[in-house]
Motif scaffolding. Sequence first.
Motif, PDB file in Angstrom:
ATOM      1  N   THR A 117       0.837  -1.198   0.000  1.00  0.00           N
ATOM      2  CA  THR A 117       0.000   0.000   0.000  1.00  0.00           C
ATOM      3  C   THR A 117       0.874   1.252   0.000  1.00  0.00           C
ATOM      4  O   THR A 117       0.665   2.168  -0.795  1.00  0.00           O
ATOM      5  N   ALA A 118       1.869   1.258   0.895  1.00  0.00           N
ATOM      6  CA  ALA A 118       2.736   2.438   0.997  1.00  0.00           C
ATOM      7  C   ALA A 118       3.513   2.651  -0.302  1.00  0.00           C
ATOM      8  O   ALA A 118       3.541   3.744  -0.848  1.00  0.00           O
ATOM      9  N   GLY A 119       4.139   1.588  -0.801  1.00  0.00           N
ATOM     10  CA  GLY A 119       4.989   1.728  -1.977  1.00  0.00           C
ATOM     11  C   GLY A 119       4.211   2.017  -3.239  1.00  0.00           C
ATOM     12  O   GLY A 119       4.648   2.775  -4.090  1.00  0.00           O
ATOM     13  N   ILE A 125      -0.316   8.585   1.978  1.00  0.00           N
ATOM     14  CA  ILE A 125      -0.501   7.232   2.517  1.00  0.00           C
ATOM     15  C   ILE A 125       0.857   6.655   2.882  1.00  0.00           C
ATOM     16  O   ILE A 125       1.049   6.082   3.954  1.00  0.00           O
ATOM     17  N   ASP A 126       1.812   6.856   1.973  1.00  0.00           N
ATOM     18  CA  ASP A 126       3.166   6.355   2.192  1.00  0.00           C
ATOM     19  C   ASP A 126       3.771   6.999   3.437  1.00  0.00           C
ATOM     20  O   ASP A 126       4.295   6.307   4.309  1.00  0.00           O
ATOM     21  N   ARG A 131       5.768   6.284   8.823  1.00  0.00           N
ATOM     22  CA  ARG A 131       5.853   6.675  10.235  1.00  0.00           C
ATOM     23  C   ARG A 131       5.505   5.483  11.120  1.00  0.00           C
ATOM     24  O   ARG A 131       6.186   5.192  12.085  1.00  0.00           O
ATOM     25  N   LEU A 132       4.434   4.797  10.771  1.00  0.00           N
ATOM     26  CA  LEU A 132       4.003   3.641  11.558  1.00  0.00           C
ATOM     27  C   LEU A 132       5.111   2.597  11.625  1.00  0.00           C
ATOM     28  O   LEU A 132       5.438   2.068  12.692  1.00  0.00           O
ATOM     29  N   ILE A 133       5.722   2.318  10.462  1.00  0.00           N
ATOM     30  CA  ILE A 133       6.809   1.332  10.423  1.00  0.00           C
ATOM     31  C   ILE A 133       7.957   1.802  11.317  1.00  0.00           C
ATOM     32  O   ILE A 133       8.536   1.030  12.072  1.00  0.00           O
ATOM     33  N   THR A 138      11.825   1.609  15.747  1.00  0.00           N
ATOM     34  CA  THR A 138      12.668   2.306  16.702  1.00  0.00           C
ATOM     35  C   THR A 138      12.475   1.762  18.109  1.00  0.00           C
ATOM     36  O   THR A 138      13.280   2.017  18.985  1.00  0.00           O
ATOM     37  N   THR A 139      11.378   1.026  18.338  1.00  0.00           N
ATOM     38  CA  THR A 139      11.189   0.389  19.641  1.00  0.00           C
ATOM     39  C   THR A 139      12.039  -0.877  19.665  1.00  0.00           C
ATOM     40  O   THR A 139      12.005  -1.637  18.716  1.00  0.00           O
TER      41      THR A 139
END
Lengths: 296, 334
Positions: A117-119, A125-126, A131-133, A138-139
């Motif tokens: 979806t992002a790509g 949307i990307d 950001r979500l990824i 980063t956690t």
Amino acid sequence: MAIVELAPEAPVVAPAVGTWRALRAFLRNPAAVIATLFLLLVTLIAIAAPLIYPEDPLSMVARPFLWPGQNPKFPLGSDSLGRDVAAGLVWGARISLVIGIAAMALGVTIGIVVGATAGYFGGRIDDALVRLIEIFQTTPSFLMLVVLVAIAEPRVESITVAIALVTWPTIARLVRAEFRSLREKDFVTAARGLGYGHARIIFIEILPNALPPIIVTSSVIVASAILMESALSFMGLGDPNRISWGSMIGAGREMLRTAWYLTLIPGIAIVLTVLALNLIGDALNDALNPRLSAER
Amino acid sequence: MTTAAPLLDVAGLTIQFPTGTPVIDFGFAVAEGETVAVVGESGSGKSLTALAIMRLLPRSAKIAAGRIRFAGRDLLALPEPEMRRVRGREIAMIFQEPMTSLNPVLTVGRQIAEVLRLHEGLSAEAARTRSIELLDLVRVADPHRRVDDYPHRLSGGMRQRVMIAMAVACRPHLLIADEPTTALDVTIQAQVLDLLDRLRRDLGMALVLITHDLGIVGQWADRVVVMYAGRRAEEAEAGILLDDPLHPYTRGLLAASPRLDTSLHYTAGPLREIPGSIASAIAQPGCPFVPRCPLALPSCRLKPPPLEEVRPGRFVACPVTTAGERADAVAVGR
């Protein structure tokens, strides 16, 4: 002029088509063949576990601390509670493989949907999905895994879902990168010109072209999922009603000096299985990437 | 000649990018069953116009003005799902690069079948049978075997035939061929163009042939639209245009094409070229062709020349060369 224009005849896009060629390249790699055979053996043992050891592997069946070879009835000995180590190993293979494969399948599915979806769509949307990824990446993933399992009840299902939740960003980033370059290809424009909708273009036109790297990464993800499950079980966050290689190591840890075989035997099982999966991943990478194998 | 209601009617089309305006006030019409060639050099906006008709322009491009009517509908106003039903079923397009326009990981049969399954709702089996028929229709030898081949096993000409099979699978009313033969060998070019022409007649399609090769225009097109820097420079019936080009750009193009007439054969003397490049048209307040035009007058630099219909169906955007022509036309009319 005509002659010059005919030149690009040769390799336009790496023909991922050569399934047979890839298979042959894979089979020419001896490490890959041994790894595959080993993994098949583990899978067979896991499937046949109820036939080999019909009894619950958690039940106490022998005198505690039988060393391997001491009693022919218990070839790999028994642990501090008198549980059969061989039975634990066989049943543990089941849990490791089930969780490894199920978590991979779930993680890869989420990763493909989000990454594609992002790509494919790009733009806002990307941005949002990246950001979500990034939040997930980063956690510290193991910390998140521990927290997720601790919040949910530690059961096979919840552990699988938790592992999938910490692994999907890897696949998502990979798929996103593939889709970003593939969506610019002429055949995608041609597909749009034929009136194909987004879903049809994503799943029928682009996804098959992006499969090779996804397949390679998937085998590595199974390996890391097995490791994660083992680590969770080692820390006592595994499913308490199921035996797993990690929980066997965790239980044997205290007797490391006196009965080191309790740690060593499941440890070897984990190392060999993970190694086999990684070797298969490497071999798939070489086999599915014609440019690399041509250079050798 | 165009009939009262053309199948495709593009008028006043202006396509804007953040960095420039590559298509300005462009228009042409295509009647049912007609072959119209849109001719121009690279960068003249031909392909963008085709993409605009299909509504497949890149996201950064915007249609700033204009109207595209197809079979009585305003294509620019259609909602996207409806436009998707137009693409491939009513208007189909063939792209210039047959090498990369087919999906490398799907068999050609699968790719043709996919169009049929989408637009005609055929079952997998029926779609396969029909794919073989279509391969046969576009003269692919041994279609039963070829249907299971992957694109990399086919030559460029074969791939273009497969692209054509996909394009005509749903019997579109209009086929837009964007430089269909540019990437092909000269002998294959003629075969592919013959094939397109035969399909046009057999299936009753109209054909828009986008090309930079004036050599193929005379043989295959009914009408020619010459495009320069995003504008219509000249439009005429193919024979008339080749015999009596009016716009200096068309004249230059014809003089620059090798021909078999002895006087223009390259052994008789060097081919003429048009000096400069199309990039010089950017930011010209007047006629975009001025920097390269041998006939330019000071007045040409002031404002873009209007497109005038010097005779019915004959449009030229050059007041210099048409001044005498119009006088002739009047004289003939009397």
